[in-house]
Structures are given as structure tokens and as C-alpha cells.
Design an enzyme around this catalytic site. Structure first.
Site, PDB file in Angstrom:
ATOM      1  N   ARG B 247       0.876  -1.183   0.000  1.00 53.93           N
ATOM      2  CA  ARG B 247       0.000   0.000   0.000  1.00 53.93           C
ATOM      3  C   ARG B 247       0.904   1.221   0.000  1.00 53.93           C
ATOM      4  O   ARG B 247       1.514   1.541   1.016  1.00 53.93           O
ATOM      5  CB  ARG B 247      -0.898  -0.008   1.244  1.00 53.93           C
ATOM      6  CG  ARG B 247      -2.091   0.941   1.137  1.00 53.93           C
ATOM      7  CD  ARG B 247      -2.835   1.089   2.466  1.00 53.93           C
ATOM      8  NE  ARG B 247      -2.188   2.077   3.320  1.00 53.93           N
ATOM      9  CZ  ARG B 247      -2.337   2.163   4.635  1.00 53.93           C
ATOM     10  NH1 ARG B 247      -3.105   1.303   5.264  1.00 53.93           N
ATOM     11  NH2 ARG B 247      -1.728   3.114   5.328  1.00 53.93           N
ATOM     12  N   HIS B 251      -4.258   5.003   3.996  1.00 49.59           N
ATOM     13  CA  HIS B 251      -5.400   4.079   3.919  1.00 49.59           C
ATOM     14  C   HIS B 251      -6.517   4.673   3.056  1.00 49.59           C
ATOM     15  O   HIS B 251      -7.036   4.031   2.153  1.00 49.59           O
ATOM     16  CB  HIS B 251      -5.908   3.772   5.328  1.00 49.59           C
ATOM     17  CG  HIS B 251      -7.207   3.041   5.358  1.00 49.59           C
ATOM     18  ND1 HIS B 251      -7.347   1.753   4.910  1.00 49.59           N
ATOM     19  CD2 HIS B 251      -8.442   3.428   5.763  1.00 49.59           C
ATOM     20  CE1 HIS B 251      -8.619   1.369   5.033  1.00 49.59           C
ATOM     21  NE2 HIS B 251      -9.289   2.373   5.551  1.00 49.59           N
ATOM     22  N   TYR B 260       1.982   6.253  11.653  1.00 48.27           N
ATOM     23  CA  TYR B 260       2.285   4.888  12.095  1.00 48.27           C
ATOM     24  C   TYR B 260       3.291   4.141  11.223  1.00 48.27           C
ATOM     25  O   TYR B 260       3.582   2.987  11.474  1.00 48.27           O
ATOM     26  CB  TYR B 260       0.989   4.080  12.240  1.00 48.27           C
ATOM     27  CG  TYR B 260       0.089   4.117  11.012  1.00 48.27           C
ATOM     28  CD1 TYR B 260       0.300   3.262   9.941  1.00 48.27           C
ATOM     29  CD2 TYR B 260      -0.974   5.024  10.926  1.00 48.27           C
ATOM     30  CE1 TYR B 260      -0.513   3.308   8.827  1.00 48.27           C
ATOM     31  CE2 TYR B 260      -1.792   5.075   9.814  1.00 48.27           C
ATOM     32  CZ  TYR B 260      -1.561   4.215   8.760  1.00 48.27           C
ATOM     33  OH  TYR B 260      -2.364   4.254   7.652  1.00 48.27           O
TER      34      TYR B 260
HETATM   35  C1  LIG Z   1     -16.914  -4.384   9.938  1.00 48.54           C
HETATM   36  C2  LIG Z   1     -16.024  -3.224   9.740  1.00 48.54           C
HETATM   37  N1  LIG Z   1     -15.176  -2.851  10.726  1.00 48.54           N
HETATM   38  C3  LIG Z   1     -14.362  -1.792  10.563  1.00 48.54           C
HETATM   39  C4  LIG Z   1     -14.349  -1.090   9.397  1.00 48.54           C
HETATM   40  C5  LIG Z   1     -13.438   0.111   9.228  1.00 48.54           C
HETATM   41  N2  LIG Z   1     -12.363  -0.218   8.279  1.00 48.54           N
HETATM   42  C6  LIG Z   1     -12.482   0.036   6.971  1.00 48.54           C
HETATM   43  S1  LIG Z   1     -11.203  -0.524   6.100  1.00 48.54           S
HETATM   44  C7  LIG Z   1     -10.410  -1.119   7.470  1.00 48.54           C
HETATM   45  C8  LIG Z   1      -9.083  -1.792   7.342  1.00 48.54           C
HETATM   46  C9  LIG Z   1      -9.095  -2.920   6.374  1.00 48.54           C
HETATM   47  O1  LIG Z   1      -7.806  -3.435   6.217  1.00 48.54           O
HETATM   48  P1  LIG Z   1      -7.501  -4.582   5.197  1.00 48.54           P
HETATM   49  O2  LIG Z   1      -8.543  -5.626   5.250  1.00 48.54           O
HETATM   50  O3  LIG Z   1      -6.113  -5.027   5.385  1.00 48.54           O
HETATM   51  O4  LIG Z   1      -7.676  -3.882   3.768  1.00 48.54           O
HETATM   52  P2  LIG Z   1      -6.826  -2.651   3.189  1.00 48.54           P
HETATM   53  O5  LIG Z   1      -7.589  -1.429   3.551  1.00 48.54           O
HETATM   54  O6  LIG Z   1      -5.484  -2.698   3.780  1.00 48.54           O
HETATM   55  O7  LIG Z   1      -6.801  -2.852   1.717  1.00 48.54           O
HETATM   56  C10 LIG Z   1     -11.179  -0.856   8.610  1.00 48.54           C
HETATM   57  C11 LIG Z   1     -10.786  -1.201   9.973  1.00 48.54           C
HETATM   58  C12 LIG Z   1     -15.263  -1.505   8.394  1.00 48.54           C
HETATM   59  N3  LIG Z   1     -15.353  -0.854   7.220  1.00 48.54           N
HETATM   60  N4  LIG Z   1     -16.063  -2.562   8.578  1.00 48.54           N
END
Ligand SMILES: Cc1ncc(C[n+]2csc(CCOP(=O)(O)OP(=O)(O)O)c2C)c(N)n1
Ligand SMILES: [Mg+2]
Lengths: 325, 338
Positions: B247, B251, B260
Site C-alpha cells: 500500500r 489508507h 504509524y
Molecule cells: C466491519 C467493519 N469494521 C471496521 C471497518 C473500518 N475499516 C475500513 S477498512 C479497514 C481496514 C481494512 O484493512 P484490510 O482488510 O487489510 O484492507 P486494506 O484497507 O489494507 O486494503 C477498517 C478497519 C469496516 N469498514 N467494517
């Protein structure tokens, strides 16, 4: 004393809760190093250590169960659900377990858990990030639902929630996080749970509301005062269970009631207020009960948000309608 | 060492098209970032660092008949599946013509009914159980269509991920479950998300083949997906693919990764940008000459400008439609009147 935003007041309260009670633990997604996506836990891990403030994997059902297990062992968990819209993932923990643990164990077990979650509209977070689902949780006896409307209340209510020996869902309206500052004492203090606050005294009509709608109602009340309508505004603070005494005392004094909520009209906390007042004070009423709420649709798209959300002028219009009945 | 592009078995023309799409997606993302920063749009999720893996993944599918349930970082994948620049921009501006939700939802929940792409909900990993339903329908219909579903590695901690994989194993679903593993879930690094050596190992727990692949390596990724698609199409069941990517950016537009991630880490990351690697390969393997690439850049820029203007000029959803489509219209025979 210093002027603080609601988010600062919350961070203060969380730090002081750890200082007050060794059993307090703060955890959730991104609450550690990052300090939370809204910065509510900023600096807490650095100050109090990774034992007290820690990141969990991305799993709300896991966070709920972890909280329950820790509470069974005497801890005082303060988990964060990153957005309240993701509460469904942990619904079994809340509705199926922690809210009924004391009851089903006949008081031999308790769940001193405070779940914090941001919610609410008006900041263009789409879809499930903005939902007002407090009414869903208000259906569960055994868990309190607390919604502060300003920085001062947020601090005192959060500290009290963490001290309470029953579970609390503590909902933080995102629009209130940084939209204004207010004097907040530096030292720790508690505000009572289960107790509504009369935010503005008045004699002509009662407005019962909570969360972000308190400010809208106060704005409306100021405008109405110019037209010689003296509205009393009641901020529920704890929306479940309801503080019926405060509501009924006010309604009996004014003889008129408008209930205001940001959530959709169907189901919801406002209907509980309407129902209780109809049953307990109908003979004190001089007019039908007014109701201001969002339309019965899912939380809408960005461009429609301002039309969807209730505001001060909707409240003013409803109050005038009830006054002229 | 990154494998040669031509070792994928794809023709030079196909590789040209794919590279063009990847480059378009990168430049479009840069535009989307600009639009968000200047306040013209409210939100953006960037997939920079994941584009090559996403393109190699989609290249292995038959987009005319297969189904795709993407996650919010899949813009490049969505474009290879058939979405246009204008589609992406319409969604981003929240316009009524946007294919994902007609302006009713957040931009990065990619979807388009005519492309067989299903828009996700905000709850991460919730698309995984949905994908089992979509894949099960292919089984019921004796169709050989394959269902692709993606998520990030952090989201694999959610129960939905595990419930879906379990059923996929039991029902031998023609589905490919992909973890786009960029090693961060917002601020949480992968060693705080899971303790497994590789997330591909989770496949074994559900009786599904698990595969690890370097998503910065186009050819390796393409071949892994080609194999998985062939297995799904011929009834050999589901595959779980852990695609390692990076990435490059925050985010989302609401995040600041400098809080971080260290400066050194971010600098090392930039050096690994897979688009740089692929561009080098494209030149070395004579897929494009430098002069052709220069022309390509200019053409893409023009296309983006045109698409931006068109999308910006398109109408917003009518606020009067705010209360519409909560329920189906009341018509005789649809059950509402009994
Ligand atoms: C059920 C739920 N919990 C929390 C979130 C908030 N949230 C959105 S994206 C994310 C991180 C996701 O990380 P990852 O699965 O590694 O995907 P990346 O964003 O790194 O591609 C979080 C905590 C959410 N959208 N849905
Ligand atoms: Mg990730």
C-alpha cells in the site's frame, strides 16, 4: 479549566479512567499507535502502555467477546467500535450476551463494559458510517445507551459509564467531535446516568431530544423566544432507560411536547418518549405530540444529507404548529 | 526476480492493452487524489501498489460471464473488468449515472449490474458470504462461470471470511477468494492482525487449496490465477489466494500513514513501486518503445481530462428521489396485495 472539543474531553476522560481504576482497559481497531481514526485515544498508548491500550484485529464480534470474557474476570473494558454502523458484527455480544448476563446469572455476574462508538450524520460519511441505530440497542434491557450532546457532558458521562457495573453503549456524534469548544474541567468528574438534563428552561412547550439535535433544538428555542414562545429543552443524555420523571415533570408544566431525534422516525427512541407521555400524561397535554425525525429511508447519499437530517428550522416549524393547535 | 511479462503466455497486444489499463488506472488515481484535495470530491481510496496484482488477477477471468465482488481498493481490477474512466469519475463525483450506486453510496464500493460486478457494503469482508451465494447459483444452474471475491488481509479476521470459506469448501464452490495482502489494516501491521505464517495456509483449514503469490510480479500472479480459474471452471472447487502487495499511500483520504509508518519504511516502499518494475519490463521486452510510452501518457492525460469534464457536468441524483426505492413499487401480483 480550558476550552475543549468533545473529542479532547473524551480523550481526557479515557486517560483519567485508567488512572482511577487499574482494571480499565482500552482496546479496538487502530486505537493504539494511531490513536483511533478520530484521534479519541491519541497519546494514550504512549502514556499508559500497551497493556492498558491496545489494538485488536479487525473483528468486532471478537472485540465484543473479548470484552465479555475480560469483564467476567473483573476487568473494566472500554472497547471502541470504529463506527457504530459496524455494530451488527457484534450484535450477539451486545444483545445476546452482555445485556442479559446480570439477569440470567441472578446478579452473580456483571458486565462493566463501556462500548464507545462514533455515529451520526452531517459530516458526509456515507452509508453505514453515519447511521443512527441507537434505537436498536435501546430495545435491549440491561444495557444503557448514553449519548452526550457537548464536551462537558461527554467527559462526565463517559467517566460515569466506565464506573458503572453494567454495560453502556456510549455513542459519540461525529458532528459534535470538533464543531465547537466548551469549558471542560481538567479534573475528573462524573455526571449521573439515567438522568436527563434540562438544557434550557421554558414554560410554553417541552422539546425532548438528545445528541446532535440538542444544539439544533437550543438554536430553535432561541429563535422561538423572539416570537414569544418559551421552549424548555430536555437533553436525555441517557436514552435507554428513559428518565421519565424529568420528562413528565416538564410536560405537566408546559402542557405541550415536541420530540426530536436525528434517527429515522420508525422504531427508535423518540417513539418511546411519545408512548410513555401518551400513557402517563395525556390529560396534561393541550395539543397532540409533535415529532421531528428523519424520513424512513436508509441513510441517504451525500447531496441529500442536508435535506434528510432534521434541523433547527424543522424544529421551529413543528413547535409553532403544536403551539397553534 | 520478477518473471518476464511474455512468459505469461499472453500476446504482446494483450500485454499492451493491460499495461495501458494499469497506467490509466494509476494516472486516474492521481487525478482522483487531486480532485479530493481540491474539495471537488469528498473521499478517495487509493490502490497504488496493488494495480499490477489486480490486473494480473482479472486477466485470468472471462469477464463476459464470470462474476466479481470487489473491495474498495480494486479500482484497477474494476477497470480491467470493464469499467470506464468516466464510470469511476461519475461515482467519485456522486453523480446519478455512476454505475456503482447511482450516486447513492460511497464511491469506492465498485459495482455495475451490466458488468456482473456486485457493490460491497461498508462492513469489511461481508462480500465473502455473498460471493458464496453468487457462486452457488452457478452450481445450481450448471454454469461454468466463476466467482471472484477480494478483500484486504486485515479483514480476514472477521467471522464472515471464515464462514464463507467453510461453506465454499463444503459445497466445492466455483469461486476464487482473494486476499490482497498489503500488510496493513489502516494503521495495524499484519503481525498484529494474524499469527499465521501465510494466510494461504487458512485454505487447508477449510479443505480449499491455498496459494501464495507475489502480487508485484505480473506473470507469477497471472499464472496462479489462471490455474485457479481453470480448477474452478472444471469443478475442482475453490481456491484461496494470498496476493502479497504493498500500500503505497494512506489508507484513505481521511488517513495519514506518517503517524504509524516510519520515514525509512515509506521510502523503501516507494522503491518497490510495481508500476516502475513493469514499465521497465515493458521497455526491455519491447512491448512498447519509450516513444510509444510518451504518446500513451499524453493520450491518457487527454482521456482523463475529457472524462473528468463529462463526469463533473453530469447531474447529481435528484434530492426528490431521496425517499424512493425503499420498497418495491406496489403492483398487482407482486405479493404486496396478497
Ligand atoms: C466491519 C467493519 N469494521 C471496521 C471497518 C473500518 N475499516 C475500513 S477498512 C479497514 C481496514 C481494512 O484493512 P484490510 O482488510 O487489510 O484492507 P486494506 O484497507 O489494507 O486494503 C477498517 C478497519 C469496516 N469498514 N467494517
Ligand atoms: Mg491491508
Amino acid at each position: 479549566m480550558a476550552k475543549k472539543t468533545m473529542i479532547q474531553a473524551i480523550t481526557d476522560a479515557l486517560g483519567q479512567a485508567i488512572e482511577q481504576d487499574d482494571k480499565v482497559l482500552i482496546f479496538g481497531e487502530d486505537v493504539g499507535k494511531n490513536g483511533g481514526v478520530f484521534r479519541a485515544t491519541e497519546g494514550l498508548q504512549a502514556k499508559y502502555g500497551e497493556d492498558k491500550v491496545f489494538d485488536t484485529p479487525l473483528a468486532e464480534s471478537g472485540i465484543g467477546g473479548l470484552s465479555i470474557g475480560l469483564a467476567l474476570e473483573g476487568y473494566r473494558p472500554v472497547p471502541e467500535i470504529q463506527f457504530f454502523g459496524f455494530v451488527f458484527e457484534t450484535m450477539d455480544s451486545i444483545g445476546g450476551q452482555m445485556s442479559r448476563m446480570r439477569y440470567k446469572m441472578d446478579g452473580t455476574r456483571q458486565m462493566p463494559i463501556t462500548i464507545r462508538a462514533p455515529f451520526g450524520g452531517g459530516v458526509h460519511t456515507p452509508e453505514m458510517h453515519s447511521d443512527n441505530f441507537e434505537g436498536l440497542i435501546a430495545q435491549f434491557p440491561g444495557i444503557r445507551v448514553v449519548v452526550p450532546s457537548n464536551p462537558y457532558d461527554a467527559k462526565g458521562l463517559l467517566l460515569a459509564s466506565i464506573k458503572s457495573n453494567d454495560p453502556v453503549l456510549f455513542l459519540e456524534h461525529m458532528k459534535l467531535y470538533r464543531s465547537f469548544r466548551e469549558e471542560v474541567p481538567d479534573e475528573a468528574y462524573d455526571l449521573p446516568l439515567d438522568k436527563a438534563n434540562v438544557s434550557r428552561e421554558g414554560k410554553d412547550i417541552t422539546i425532548v431530544t438528545y445528541g446532535a439535535m440538542v444544539r439544533e433544538s437550543l438554536k430553535a428555542a432561541d429563535d422561538l423566544a423572539k416570537e414569544n414562545i418559551d421552549a424548555e429543552v430536555i437533553d436525555l443524555r441517557t436514552i435507554s432507560p428513559l428518565d421519565l420523571d424529568t420528562i413528565l415533570t416538564s410536560v405537566k408544566k408546559t402542557g405541550r411536547l415536541v420530540v426530536v431525534q436525528e434517527a429515522q422516525r420508525q422504531g427508535g427512541v423518540g417513539n418511546n418518549v411519545v408512548s410513555e407521555v401518551s400513557q402517563r400524561a395525556i390529560l396534561s397535554l393541550e395539543a397532540p405530540i409533535g415529532f421531528v425525525a428523519a424520513p424512513d429511508t436508509p441513510f441517504p447519499f451525500g447531496q441529500a444529507e442536508n435535506d434528510w437530517l432534521p434541523n433547527a428550522s424543522d424544529i421551529e416549524a413543528e413547535v409553532k404548529e403544536i403551539m397553534s393547535y | 526476480m520478477t518473471a518476464q511479462l511474455l512468459d505469461s503466455g499472453l500476446s504482446k497486444t494483450t500485454l499492451q492493452t493491460i499495461y495501458k489499463q494499469i497506467l490509466s488506472a494509476r494516472r486516474l488515481d492521481e487525478r482522483l487524489i487531486q480532485l479530493q484535495r481540491t474539495g471537488k470530491t469528498s473521499f478517495n481510496v487509493s490502490g497504488q501498489g496493488q494495480e499490477i496484482g489486480q490486473a494480473a488477477m482479472v486477466a485470468a477471468f472471462d469477464i463476459k460471464k464470470d462474476y466479481f465482488l470487489p473491495y474498495y481498493r480494486d479500482m484497477t481490477a474494476f477497470m480491467l473488468w470493464g469499467a470506464t474512466m468516466k464510470d469511476i469519475l461519475l461515482d467519485s463525483f456522486g453523480r446519478a449515472e455512476g454505475p456503482s450506486s447511482h450516486g447513492r453510496q460511497m464511491p469506492n464500493h465498485y459495482g455495475a449490474k451490466h458488468l456482473n460486478v456486485v457493490s460491497q457494503a461498508s462492513t469489511v469482508a461481508s462480500q465473502f458470504p455473498l460471493a458464496t451465494g453468487v457462486a452457488y447459483s452457478a452450481r445450481l444452474e450448471h454454469s461454468d462461470r466463476v466467482t471472484l471475491v477480494t478483500t484486504g488481509e486485515g479483514s480476514t479476521a472477521e467471522g464472515e471470511f471464515h464462514e464463507a470459506l467453510n461453506f465454499a469448501g463444503v459445497a466445492k464452490l466455483p469461486a476464487i477468494f482473494v486476499i490482497e495482502n498489503n500488510h496493513y489494516a489502516i494503521s495495524t501491521p499484519s503481525d498484529e492482525e494474524y499469527a499465521a505464517k501465510s494466510l494461504a495456509d487458512r485454505g487447508a483449514a477449510y479443505g480449499i487449496k491455498g496459494v501464495d503469490v507475489d502480487g508485484l510480479d505480473f506473470t507469477a500472479t497471472y499464472l496462479a490465477f489462471k490455474d485457479a480459474v481453470a480448477r474452478a471452471r472444471t469443478g475442482a472447487g475453490a481456491t484461496l489466494i494470498n496476493m502479497n502487495v504493498i500500500r503505497l499511500l494512506d489508507h484513505t483520504s481521511d488517513d495519514n500513514q506518517r503517524i504509524y509508518r516510519s520515514k525509512a519504511e515509506l521510502a523503501a516502499l516507494k522503491a518497490k513501486d510495481p508500476l516502475k518494475t513493469m514499465t521497465q519490463q515493458v521497455l526491455t521486452e519491447d512491448i512498447y518503445t519509450q516513444a510509444e510510452l510518451d504518446d500513451l501518457e499524453a493520450a491518457i492525460k487527454k482521456q482523463i481530462n475529457v472524462a473528468t469534464d463529462q463526469a463533473e457536468a453530469a447531474p447529481l441524483p435528484d434530492v426528490a428521489s431521496l425517499t424512493e426505492q425503499v420498497y418495491a413499487p406496489k403492483e398487482k401480483g407482486n405479493g404486496i396485495y396478497g
